[in-house]
Scaffold this motif. Structure first.
Motif, PDB file in Angstrom:
ATOM      1  N   SER A  51     -25.230  69.700  39.600  1.00  0.00           N
ATOM      2  CA  SER A  51     -26.027  70.922  39.479  1.00  0.00           C
ATOM      3  C   SER A  51     -26.502  71.414  40.840  1.00  0.00           C
ATOM      4  CB  SER A  51     -27.218  70.707  38.541  1.00  0.00           C
ATOM      5  OG  SER A  51     -28.172  69.874  39.131  1.00  0.00           O
ATOM      6  N   ASN A  52     -26.575  70.523  41.831  1.00  0.00           N
ATOM      7  CA  ASN A  52     -26.939  70.963  43.177  1.00  0.00           C
ATOM      8  C   ASN A  52     -25.777  71.652  43.879  1.00  0.00           C
ATOM      9  OD1 ASN A  52     -29.505  69.947  42.918  1.00  0.00           O
ATOM     10  ND2 ASN A  52     -29.016  68.004  43.872  1.00  0.00           N
ATOM     11  N   LEU A  53     -24.568  71.395  43.415  1.00  0.00           N
ATOM     12  CA  LEU A  53     -23.397  71.981  44.049  1.00  0.00           C
ATOM     13  C   LEU A  53     -23.089  73.375  43.502  1.00  0.00           C
ATOM     14  CD1 LEU A  53     -21.157  68.797  44.033  1.00  0.00           C
ATOM     15  CD2 LEU A  53     -22.593  69.652  45.886  1.00  0.00           C
ATOM     16  N   ILE A  54     -23.596  73.685  42.301  1.00  0.00           N
ATOM     17  CA  ILE A  54     -23.371  75.001  41.695  1.00  0.00           C
ATOM     18  C   ILE A  54     -24.458  75.949  42.191  1.00  0.00           C
ATOM     19  CG2 ILE A  54     -23.266  76.268  39.523  1.00  0.00           C
ATOM     20  CD1 ILE A  54     -22.433  73.614  38.196  1.00  0.00           C
ATOM     21  N   PRO A  55     -24.083  77.100  42.734  1.00  0.00           N
ATOM     22  CA  PRO A  55     -25.111  78.012  43.245  1.00  0.00           C
ATOM     23  C   PRO A  55     -25.901  78.682  42.119  1.00  0.00           C
ATOM     24  CG  PRO A  55     -22.949  79.023  43.408  1.00  0.00           C
ATOM     25  CD  PRO A  55     -22.734  77.607  42.930  1.00  0.00           C
ATOM     26  N   ASP A  56     -27.150  79.035  42.425  1.00  0.00           N
ATOM     27  CA  ASP A  56     -27.943  79.825  41.486  1.00  0.00           C
ATOM     28  C   ASP A  56     -27.257  81.182  41.329  1.00  0.00           C
ATOM     29  OD1 ASP A  56     -29.694  77.744  41.486  1.00  0.00           O
ATOM     30  OD2 ASP A  56     -31.313  78.799  42.502  1.00  0.00           O
ATOM     31  N   ARG A  57     -27.373  81.753  40.127  1.00  0.00           N
ATOM     32  CA  ARG A  57     -26.755  83.060  39.922  1.00  0.00           C
ATOM     33  C   ARG A  57     -27.482  83.823  38.821  1.00  0.00           C
ATOM     34  NH1 ARG A  57     -22.695  79.689  37.484  1.00  0.00           N
ATOM     35  NH2 ARG A  57     -22.620  80.042  35.261  1.00  0.00           N
ATOM     36  N   CYS A  58     -27.299  85.115  38.859  1.00  0.00           N
ATOM     37  CA  CYS A  58     -27.833  86.002  37.836  1.00  0.00           C
ATOM     38  C   CYS A  58     -26.810  87.101  37.626  1.00  0.00           C
ATOM     39  CB  CYS A  58     -29.171  86.585  38.292  1.00  0.00           C
ATOM     40  SG  CYS A  58     -29.907  87.705  37.079  1.00  0.00           S
ATOM     41  N   TYR A  59     -26.346  87.247  36.393  1.00  0.00           N
ATOM     42  CA  TYR A  59     -25.363  88.267  36.064  1.00  0.00           C
ATOM     43  C   TYR A  59     -25.814  88.990  34.796  1.00  0.00           C
ATOM     44  CZ  TYR A  59     -21.046  90.545  34.739  1.00  0.00           C
ATOM     45  OH  TYR A  59     -20.120  91.483  34.377  1.00  0.00           O
ATOM     46  N   LEU A  60     -25.926  90.300  34.882  1.00  0.00           N
ATOM     47  CA  LEU A  60     -26.372  91.095  33.734  1.00  0.00           C
ATOM     48  C   LEU A  60     -25.356  92.151  33.322  1.00  0.00           C
ATOM     49  CD1 LEU A  60     -30.097  91.650  34.755  1.00  0.00           C
ATOM     50  CD2 LEU A  60     -29.180  89.962  33.168  1.00  0.00           C
ATOM     51  N   GLY A  61     -24.167  92.078  33.826  1.00  0.00           N
ATOM     52  CA  GLY A  61     -23.138  93.052  33.499  1.00  0.00           C
ATOM     53  C   GLY A  61     -22.827  93.925  34.695  1.00  0.00           C
ATOM     54  N   GLU A  62     -21.860  94.822  34.492  1.00  0.00           N
ATOM     55  CA  GLU A  62     -21.398  95.684  35.580  1.00  0.00           C
ATOM     56  C   GLU A  62     -22.395  96.777  35.946  1.00  0.00           C
ATOM     57  OE1 GLU A  62     -18.590  95.199  37.345  1.00  0.00           O
ATOM     58  OE2 GLU A  62     -18.389  93.351  36.187  1.00  0.00           O
ATOM     59  N   LYS A  63     -23.110  97.278  34.975  1.00  0.00           N
ATOM     60  CA  LYS A  63     -23.982  98.433  35.204  1.00  0.00           C
ATOM     61  C   LYS A  63     -25.440  98.080  35.487  1.00  0.00           C
ATOM     62  CE  LYS A  63     -20.860 101.586  34.639  1.00  0.00           C
ATOM     63  NZ  LYS A  63     -20.535 102.560  35.646  1.00  0.00           N
ATOM     64  N   LEU A  64     -25.807  96.842  35.266  1.00  0.00           N
ATOM     65  CA  LEU A  64     -27.162  96.388  35.584  1.00  0.00           C
ATOM     66  C   LEU A  64     -27.027  95.227  36.556  1.00  0.00           C
ATOM     67  CD1 LEU A  64     -28.722  96.435  32.008  1.00  0.00           C
ATOM     68  CD2 LEU A  64     -28.892  98.192  33.772  1.00  0.00           C
ATOM     69  N   ASP A  65     -27.409  95.456  37.784  1.00  0.00           N
ATOM     70  CA  ASP A  65     -27.236  94.467  38.842  1.00  0.00           C
ATOM     71  C   ASP A  65     -28.510  93.646  38.995  1.00  0.00           C
ATOM     72  OD1 ASP A  65     -26.110  93.120  40.978  1.00  0.00           O
ATOM     73  OD2 ASP A  65     -26.784  94.616  42.440  1.00  0.00           O
ATOM     74  N   CYS A  66     -28.400  92.338  38.843  1.00  0.00           N
ATOM     75  CA  CYS A  66     -29.547  91.439  39.011  1.00  0.00           C
ATOM     76  C   CYS A  66     -29.659  91.092  40.486  1.00  0.00           C
ATOM     77  CB  CYS A  66     -29.323  90.183  38.162  1.00  0.00           C
ATOM     78  SG  CYS A  66     -30.703  89.051  38.195  1.00  0.00           S
ATOM     79  N   THR A  67     -30.764  91.480  41.110  1.00  0.00           N
ATOM     80  CA  THR A  67     -30.898  91.288  42.549  1.00  0.00           C
ATOM     81  C   THR A  67     -31.820  90.136  42.931  1.00  0.00           C
ATOM     82  OG1 THR A  67     -32.606  92.987  42.571  1.00  0.00           O
ATOM     83  CG2 THR A  67     -30.372  93.687  43.102  1.00  0.00           C
ATOM     84  N   ASP A  68     -32.708  89.724  42.045  1.00  0.00           N
ATOM     85  CA  ASP A  68     -33.606  88.609  42.345  1.00  0.00           C
ATOM     86  C   ASP A  68     -34.037  87.980  41.025  1.00  0.00           C
ATOM     87  OD1 ASP A  68     -35.023  86.841  43.890  1.00  0.00           O
ATOM     88  OD2 ASP A  68     -36.683  88.206  44.317  1.00  0.00           O
ATOM     89  N   PHE A  69     -34.304  86.668  41.033  1.00  0.00           N
ATOM     90  CA  PHE A  69     -34.652  85.991  39.781  1.00  0.00           C
ATOM     91  C   PHE A  69     -35.372  84.683  40.088  1.00  0.00           C
ATOM     92  CE2 PHE A  69     -30.428  85.055  41.198  1.00  0.00           C
ATOM     93  CZ  PHE A  69     -30.327  83.680  41.143  1.00  0.00           C
ATOM     94  N   LYS A  70     -36.135  84.219  39.080  1.00  0.00           N
ATOM     95  CA  LYS A  70     -36.892  82.981  39.237  1.00  0.00           C
ATOM     96  C   LYS A  70     -37.331  82.488  37.868  1.00  0.00           C
ATOM     97  CE  LYS A  70     -41.068  83.378  41.118  1.00  0.00           C
ATOM     98  NZ  LYS A  70     -42.185  83.373  42.070  1.00  0.00           N
ATOM     99  N   ALA A  71     -37.330  81.170  37.696  1.00  0.00           N
ATOM    100  CA  ALA A  71     -37.901  80.535  36.504  1.00  0.00           C
ATOM    101  C   ALA A  71     -38.919  79.523  37.006  1.00  0.00           C
ATOM    102  CB  ALA A  71     -36.829  79.851  35.674  1.00  0.00           C
ATOM    103  N   GLU A  72     -40.116  79.542  36.432  1.00  0.00           N
ATOM    104  CA  GLU A  72     -41.162  78.664  36.945  1.00  0.00           C
ATOM    105  C   GLU A  72     -42.124  78.251  35.849  1.00  0.00           C
ATOM    106  OE1 GLU A  72     -43.518  80.775  39.854  1.00  0.00           O
ATOM    107  OE2 GLU A  72     -43.420  82.606  38.682  1.00  0.00           O
TER     108      GLU A  72
END
Length: 181
Positions: A51-72
């Motif tokens: 899980s440390n080797l897989i990068p964090d990512r956020c994908y919401l589709g082609e028309k909605l671009d996820c630019t920042d994200f966090k879970a806490e």
């Protein structure tokens, strides 16, 4: 007497082969032992955790671009936040969001699991961004460990006000990130 000399020479050949084999095993045995030790130390320290080797990512589709994200998790409250940008060439009317995990939904409302944040809908212009904070996510508190990556499924409900159909659309995606504490 010649048989004794011949026997002595054969014994020397066998001894020299055995000595070469032992030297080979000792040399490469130590090298293999050192490699195994290094791998063990790296695994213990978490460097070989997949899980440390897989990068964090956020994908919401082609028309909605996820630019920042966090879970806490802060003070016993789980929270998922993400910032998305409208990539349509039109205004969208953002009305609701759903965030779920393998352990359950962050919002479990009777209206199909979608949560309308801050009394929306909100008009989002083309190229503009909107910050979504889902501030009550029990699975983060109850089931998830800190500094471990988890996948969050995200559904965003919106309409295109300029459309003649005024149909409600749902774009789905995912966020893969570590839980911060």
């Amino acid at each position: 007497m010649p048989d004794v000399i011949k026997h002595s020479q054969n014994t020397k050949k066998i001894n020299s082969k055995a000595q070469a084999a032992m030297e080979f095993l000792m040399t490469y045995g130590w090298a293999i032992l050192v490699v195994l030790l290094v791998i063990s130390v790296l695994a213990y320290m978490g460097f070989l955790n997949p899980s440390n080797l897989i990068p964090d990512r956020c994908y919401l589709g082609e028309k909605l671009d996820c630019t920042d994200f966090k879970a806490e998790q802060i003070g016993g409250v789980g929270k998922v936040s993400f910032l998305f940008t409208n990539k349509y060439n039109k205004i969208i009317s953002f009305s609701a969001v759903n965030v779920s995990t393998q352990y359950g939904d962050c919002y479990n409302w009777p209206t199909g699991g979608y949560y309308a944040p801050f009394g929306g809908p909100f008009q989002i212009n083309p190229g503009a961004s909107f910050n979504v904070v889902v501030g009550a996510c029990p699975p983060i508190v109850n089931n998830m460990k800190a500094n471990t990556k988890y996948k969050f499924k995200v559904g965003i409900q919106y309409t295109l006000p300029d459309s003649s159909l005024q149909a409600t659309r749902v774009d789905t995606g995912e966020i893969l990130t570590k839980i911060e504490r």
